[in-house]
Scaffold this motif. Structure first.
Motif, PDB file in Angstrom:
ATOM      1  N   GLY A  65       0.791  -1.222   0.000  1.00  0.00           N
ATOM      2  CA  GLY A  65       0.000   0.000   0.000  1.00  0.00           C
ATOM      3  C   GLY A  65       0.818   1.265   0.000  1.00  0.00           C
ATOM      4  N   SER A  66       2.145   1.124  -0.040  1.00  0.00           N
ATOM      5  CA  SER A  66       2.994   2.310  -0.080  1.00  0.00           C
ATOM      6  C   SER A  66       2.851   3.019  -1.422  1.00  0.00           C
ATOM      7  CB  SER A  66       4.454   1.919   0.149  1.00  0.00           C
ATOM      8  OG  SER A  66       4.630   1.333   1.419  1.00  0.00           O
ATOM      9  N   SER A  67       3.295   4.265  -1.464  1.00  0.00           N
ATOM     10  CA  SER A  67       3.208   5.049  -2.689  1.00  0.00           C
ATOM     11  C   SER A  67       4.188   4.528  -3.736  1.00  0.00           C
ATOM     12  CB  SER A  67       3.530   6.514  -2.391  1.00  0.00           C
ATOM     13  OG  SER A  67       4.898   6.654  -2.041  1.00  0.00           O
ATOM     14  N   LYS A  68       3.972   4.920  -5.004  1.00  0.00           N
ATOM     15  CA  LYS A  68       4.885   4.520  -6.066  1.00  0.00           C
ATOM     16  C   LYS A  68       6.289   5.030  -5.799  1.00  0.00           C
ATOM     17  CE  LYS A  68       1.663   3.873  -9.901  1.00  0.00           C
ATOM     18  NZ  LYS A  68       1.294   4.298 -11.289  1.00  0.00           N
ATOM     19  N   ALA A  69       6.387   6.221  -5.258  1.00  0.00           N
ATOM     20  CA  ALA A  69       7.701   6.791  -4.951  1.00  0.00           C
ATOM     21  C   ALA A  69       8.437   5.943  -3.924  1.00  0.00           C
ATOM     22  CB  ALA A  69       7.535   8.217  -4.433  1.00  0.00           C
ATOM     23  N   GLU A  70       7.703   5.395  -2.955  1.00  0.00           N
ATOM     24  CA  GLU A  70       8.330   4.538  -1.950  1.00  0.00           C
ATOM     25  C   GLU A  70       8.671   3.159  -2.516  1.00  0.00           C
ATOM     26  OE1 GLU A  70       6.449   5.957   2.294  1.00  0.00           O
ATOM     27  OE2 GLU A  70       5.079   4.996   0.849  1.00  0.00           O
ATOM     28  N   LEU A  71       7.817   2.649  -3.383  1.00  0.00           N
ATOM     29  CA  LEU A  71       8.019   1.303  -3.915  1.00  0.00           C
ATOM     30  C   LEU A  71       9.259   1.194  -4.788  1.00  0.00           C
ATOM     31  CD1 LEU A  71       4.338   0.274  -4.745  1.00  0.00           C
ATOM     32  CD2 LEU A  71       5.825  -0.723  -3.005  1.00  0.00           C
ATOM     33  N   ILE A  72       9.737   2.320  -5.319  1.00  0.00           N
ATOM     34  CA  ILE A  72      10.950   2.250  -6.131  1.00  0.00           C
ATOM     35  C   ILE A  72      12.151   1.818  -5.289  1.00  0.00           C
ATOM     36  CG2 ILE A  72      11.781   4.633  -5.845  1.00  0.00           C
ATOM     37  CD1 ILE A  72      12.367   4.624  -8.873  1.00  0.00           C
ATOM     38  N   GLY A  73      12.027   1.948  -3.970  1.00  0.00           N
ATOM     39  CA  GLY A  73      13.099   1.512  -3.078  1.00  0.00           C
ATOM     40  C   GLY A  73      12.937   0.096  -2.566  1.00  0.00           C
ATOM     41  N   GLU A  88       8.425  -3.453  11.718  1.00  0.00           N
ATOM     42  CA  GLU A  88       9.084  -2.493  12.610  1.00  0.00           C
ATOM     43  C   GLU A  88       8.476  -1.117  12.376  1.00  0.00           C
ATOM     44  OE1 GLU A  88      13.492  -1.746  14.180  1.00  0.00           O
ATOM     45  OE2 GLU A  88      13.315  -1.426  12.012  1.00  0.00           O
ATOM     46  N   THR A  89       8.079  -0.467  13.462  1.00  0.00           N
ATOM     47  CA  THR A  89       7.479   0.865  13.398  1.00  0.00           C
ATOM     48  C   THR A  89       8.323   1.846  14.200  1.00  0.00           C
ATOM     49  OG1 THR A  89       5.262  -0.102  13.262  1.00  0.00           O
ATOM     50  CG2 THR A  89       5.407   2.228  13.844  1.00  0.00           C
ATOM     51  N   ASN A  90       8.681   2.950  13.558  1.00  0.00           N
ATOM     52  CA  ASN A  90       9.308   4.050  14.296  1.00  0.00           C
ATOM     53  C   ASN A  90       8.187   4.855  14.930  1.00  0.00           C
ATOM     54  OD1 ASN A  90      10.268   6.694  14.928  1.00  0.00           O
ATOM     55  ND2 ASN A  90      12.035   6.375  13.588  1.00  0.00           N
ATOM     56  N   PRO A  91       8.060   4.819  16.259  1.00  0.00           N
ATOM     57  CA  PRO A  91       6.915   5.476  16.899  1.00  0.00           C
ATOM     58  C   PRO A  91       6.943   7.004  16.789  1.00  0.00           C
ATOM     59  CG  PRO A  91       8.469   4.711  18.547  1.00  0.00           C
ATOM     60  CD  PRO A  91       8.949   4.176  17.235  1.00  0.00           C
ATOM     61  N   LEU A  92       8.093   7.560  16.455  1.00  0.00           N
ATOM     62  CA  LEU A  92       8.207   9.014  16.337  1.00  0.00           C
ATOM     63  C   LEU A  92       7.740   9.498  14.966  1.00  0.00           C
ATOM     64  CD1 LEU A  92      11.706   9.481  18.032  1.00  0.00           C
ATOM     65  CD2 LEU A  92       9.435   9.539  19.089  1.00  0.00           C
ATOM     66  N   THR A  93       8.120   8.770  13.927  1.00  0.00           N
ATOM     67  CA  THR A  93       7.763   9.184  12.564  1.00  0.00           C
ATOM     68  C   THR A  93       6.585   8.412  11.998  1.00  0.00           C
ATOM     69  OG1 THR A  93       9.256   7.568  11.560  1.00  0.00           O
ATOM     70  CG2 THR A  93      10.190   9.727  12.140  1.00  0.00           C
ATOM     71  N   LYS A  94       6.222   7.286  12.646  1.00  0.00           N
ATOM     72  CA  LYS A  94       5.164   6.376  12.207  1.00  0.00           C
ATOM     73  C   LYS A  94       5.536   5.621  10.931  1.00  0.00           C
ATOM     74  CE  LYS A  94       2.838   8.049  15.609  1.00  0.00           C
ATOM     75  NZ  LYS A  94       2.851   7.309  16.900  1.00  0.00           N
ATOM     76  N   LYS A  95       6.761   5.735  10.465  1.00  0.00           N
ATOM     77  CA  LYS A  95       7.180   4.977   9.298  1.00  0.00           C
ATOM     78  C   LYS A  95       7.337   3.508   9.651  1.00  0.00           C
ATOM     79  CE  LYS A  95       9.420   8.607   6.611  1.00  0.00           C
ATOM     80  NZ  LYS A  95      10.655   9.030   5.890  1.00  0.00           N
ATOM     81  N   GLN A  96       7.121   2.641   8.624  1.00  0.00           N
ATOM     82  CA  GLN A  96       7.176   1.206   8.863  1.00  0.00           C
ATOM     83  C   GLN A  96       7.962   0.494   7.759  1.00  0.00           C
ATOM     84  OE1 GLN A  96       2.905   0.253   9.147  1.00  0.00           O
ATOM     85  NE2 GLN A  96       3.256  -0.276  11.295  1.00  0.00           N
ATOM     86  N   LEU A  97       8.614  -0.568   8.146  1.00  0.00           N
ATOM     87  CA  LEU A  97       9.170  -1.548   7.228  1.00  0.00           C
ATOM     88  C   LEU A  97       8.735  -2.914   7.723  1.00  0.00           C
ATOM     89  CD1 LEU A  97      12.872  -0.324   6.842  1.00  0.00           C
ATOM     90  CD2 LEU A  97      11.078  -0.167   5.103  1.00  0.00           C
ATOM     91  N   TYR A  98       8.765  -3.898   6.820  1.00  0.00           N
ATOM     92  CA  TYR A  98       8.601  -5.257   7.318  1.00  0.00           C
ATOM     93  C   TYR A  98       9.756  -6.118   6.842  1.00  0.00           C
ATOM     94  CZ  TYR A  98       6.824  -7.517   2.998  1.00  0.00           C
ATOM     95  OH  TYR A  98       6.684  -8.055   1.750  1.00  0.00           O
ATOM     96  N   TYR A  99      10.041  -7.139   7.620  1.00  0.00           N
ATOM     97  CA  TYR A  99      11.176  -8.014   7.381  1.00  0.00           C
ATOM     98  C   TYR A  99      10.638  -9.407   7.067  1.00  0.00           C
ATOM     99  CZ  TYR A  99      13.323  -4.012   9.567  1.00  0.00           C
ATOM    100  OH  TYR A  99      13.711  -2.720   9.850  1.00  0.00           O
ATOM    101  N   ASN A 100      11.052  -9.929   5.885  1.00  0.00           N
ATOM    102  CA  ASN A 100      10.378 -11.126   5.371  1.00  0.00           C
ATOM    103  C   ASN A 100      11.039 -12.441   5.755  1.00  0.00           C
ATOM    104  OD1 ASN A 100      11.400 -10.051   2.041  1.00  0.00           O
ATOM    105  ND2 ASN A 100      12.638 -11.081   3.589  1.00  0.00           N
ATOM    106  N   GLY A 101      12.028 -12.400   6.652  1.00  0.00           N
ATOM    107  CA  GLY A 101      12.637 -13.653   7.085  1.00  0.00           C
ATOM    108  C   GLY A 101      13.489 -14.266   5.990  1.00  0.00           C
ATOM    109  N   GLY A 102      13.611 -15.598   6.042  1.00  0.00           N
ATOM    110  CA  GLY A 102      14.419 -16.296   5.048  1.00  0.00           C
ATOM    111  C   GLY A 102      15.861 -16.498   5.458  1.00  0.00           C
ATOM    112  N   SER A 103      16.169 -16.415   6.747  1.00  0.00           N
ATOM    113  CA  SER A 103      17.521 -16.747   7.197  1.00  0.00           C
ATOM    114  C   SER A 103      17.929 -18.084   6.584  1.00  0.00           C
ATOM    115  CB  SER A 103      17.556 -16.859   8.723  1.00  0.00           C
ATOM    116  OG  SER A 103      17.276 -15.617   9.331  1.00  0.00           O
TER     117      SER A 103
END
Length: 577
Positions: free
Chosen positions: A186-194, A222-237
């Protein structure tokens, strides 16, 4: 050392989930996690990156309360445990240097004898650059009672040079510490390029260097509670053997909230003898005179070799069966790059006499036929043949152009076992500027030696045309669930050209042969996880084709960014005689 080579060692890649900005709680959980791992009689365990702090910070000031020193609180808490259990662990730490107060993204190796060594991350991505300084430890390799261990961190695996430097310094095991992140749905196109996934690149560290690689990454949102930005980590070790084969892996998961602390332990039994055998095979094939001095140059931010305009063209890889040579029926389209299988005028053969009997001089029948095909279609045609020059024979790759002339020749420099029986190695690489980009030449099997592709990236090749023989036994083994594209190449595509494309950010086109269910005829793009799908010739097809842009389209990385991000000052050992 001989006894050590035959010793069985139990290694583990550990999924540990830190709580953002909660150093003390994370340290308590880490101590508990190490104790749990020790119960499995693990000799060496690798934990993820930034394990005491979390990763998603805006800048180093925001992260400041959660840095640790080495030695510091983390080592003080863990050293009694590793001594008690006679084990080794390496842990990713957000480190603040004791002497100069500079922050680093670091990994520390601990053992029964104490702090064995520290590595500070060299390959800094855009998020790292907000928080950390570039590493200043080089690529150290540490002697331990288990063998020689090198450490790398996450985005380091974007660069082939770092694992190669570890191998050249004797590493038998690489511990890789990561938080392999993805952009939230659901992130923006600008974010998805990363969007990217570092854990989806790890196969090359073992496949190209003959080391065991233990890859630890995390899961969860993972959520940064100050900025509300999020990433997720997909595992696969995962854990990889020196042949580049996966021997253990954690599940791939989607974005979900997960409890903090130990989340999984993934183990394998290894023997260092496998690394010793494979590394000798690789080292024998390296040609350091060829790499020196090009691979130690740093040409960024400006590079006169780079293509500055974009064009659209057709890429085409021809497919034949093992007993076929259908050169007479080949046609190329205008401005198309068409690549034939290796030894293009012959059915596939390992018979040296058959190859030598087909040897001919430059401008002979084979080259004339290639030139005629190229001129008839106003395109570019690449094939290879046994070239006779006085008393020597070379495995020569030829590029014929639209005007019906030979634009370039390349004599294979890194010969495989078959070609060693009849061919003399060449001593030059080949990159040719054309109206549709810079075209490099190789034989596909040579891409097992990563320096060759690295030279072509340094020379800013846009396309590597690499005729291939039979399908290679080593396939892409990256978990299909890590890909965003529709048709993942897992267990289908040959690995070495796949690695050359993504590690050097160029198109790789391999005309090749089909044998049973597999083919070596393929088109490999530089961002195969989220953007440029690996295309394999289907059964009963004469070729696989793609219309795309040159230089290749990109999302989070391209060749310019790749070269700019390299730490070329570290590379002289690669070209050392």
């Amino acid at each position: 050392m001989s006894t050590l080579l035959h010793k069985k060692i139990k290694v583990a890649a550990v999924d540990f989930i830190p709580k953002w900005g909660s150093f003390n709680e994370n340290l308590t959980n880490l101590v508990d996690a190490v104790s749990e791992v020790a119960k499995q009689n693990v000799d060496y365990a690798v934990f993820p990156e930034t394990i005491l702090s979390g990763y998603l910070f805006t800048d180093s000031n925001e992260m400041a309360p959660y840095f640790d020193t080495i030695p510091g609180k983390t080592t003080e808490a863990l050293l009694p445990l590793v001594k008690k259990h006679n084990m080794y662990i390496s842990v990713g730490i957000a480190e603040r240097d004791i002497e100069n107060n500079v922050p680093y993204n670091s990994a520390v190796l601990l053992g029964p004898e104490g702090i064995v060594g520290v590595y500070r991350k060299n390959g800094l991505n855009s998020q790292d650059q907000k928080v950390f300084a570039p590493g200043n430890t080089g690529i150290p390799v540490f002697d331990t009672a288990l063998g020689k261990i090198g450490l790398l961190i996450c985005y380091d695996d974007t660069y082939w040079q770092y694992a190669r430097l570890a191998m050249l310094q004797g590493a038998q095991i690489i511990g890789w510490h990561s938080v392999s992140d993805r952009i939230m749905p659901g992130s923006s196109k600008a974010e998805l390029i990363g969007d990217h996934s570092t854990v989806s690149h790890v196969q090359h560290m073992s496949a190209l260097n003959g080391v065991f690689t233990i890859c630890a990454t995390r899961t969860g949102i993972e959520t940064n509670p100050l900025t509300k930005k999020q990433l997720y980590y997909n595992g696969g070790s995962s854990i990889w053997n020196p042949m580049g084969q996966k021997i253990a892996q954690a599940p791939i998961v989607g974005p979900e909230e997960l409890p903090y602390g130990l989340h999984g332990v993934y183990t394998a039994i290894i023997q260092l003898e496998e690394a010793a055998v494979r590394q000798q095979q690789i080292l024998k094939k390296r040609k350091t005179d060829l790499y020196n001095p090009l691979l130690s140059f740093h040409r960024s931010p400006t590079d006169a070799n780079a293509t500055t305009t974009t064009c659209t063209t057709s890429l085409k890889a021809v497919q034949w069966l093992t007993n076929e040579s259908k050169l007479a029926g080949v046609k190329v389209a205008k401005n198309e790059i068409l690549v034939l299988p290796e030894l293009s005028a012959l059915p596939h053969t390992n018979t040296i006499n058959a190859i030598l009997n087909a040897a001919e001089s430059q401008n002979g029948p084979f080259e004339q036929q290639l030139c005629a095909i190229a001129k008839a279609g106003a395109g570019y045609v690449v094939g290879s043949y046994p070239e006779k020059d006085a008393d020597k024979v070379y495995h020569t790759v030829v590029l014929a152009g639209p005007d019906g002339s030979v634009l370039a020749r390349y004599r294979a420099t890194h010969l495989n076992e078959r070609d060693l029986g009849w061919a003399t190695p060449g001593n030059e690489v080949s990159v040719t500027s054309t109206p549709i980009g810079r075209i490099a030449l190789a034989v596909a099997y040579e891409l097992e030696i990563t320096e060759l592709g690295g030279m072509y990236a340094a020379l800013r090749a846009d396309v590597l045309a690499a005729p291939a023989g039979l399908p290679h036994p080593l396939k892409v083994q990256i978990d299909a669930n890590l890909y965003s594209i529709k048709n993942p190449p897992t267990n289908k595509a040959d690995y070495y050209p796949y690695a050359a494309a993504t590690l050097n950010q160029m198109w790789v086109i391999c005309g090749g042969r089909r044998e049973g269910a597999f083919t070596s005829a393929a088109i490999y793009g530089p961002e195969p996880v989220v953007l440029t799908e690996t295309l394999l010739a289907a059964e009963n097809e004469d070729a696989v084709q793609l219309t795309s842009t040159i230089p290749a389209p990109y999302s989070w990385l391209n060749q310019e960014r790749l070269i700019t991000g390299q730490v070329a000052a570290l590379f002289p050992p690669i070209v050392k005689k």
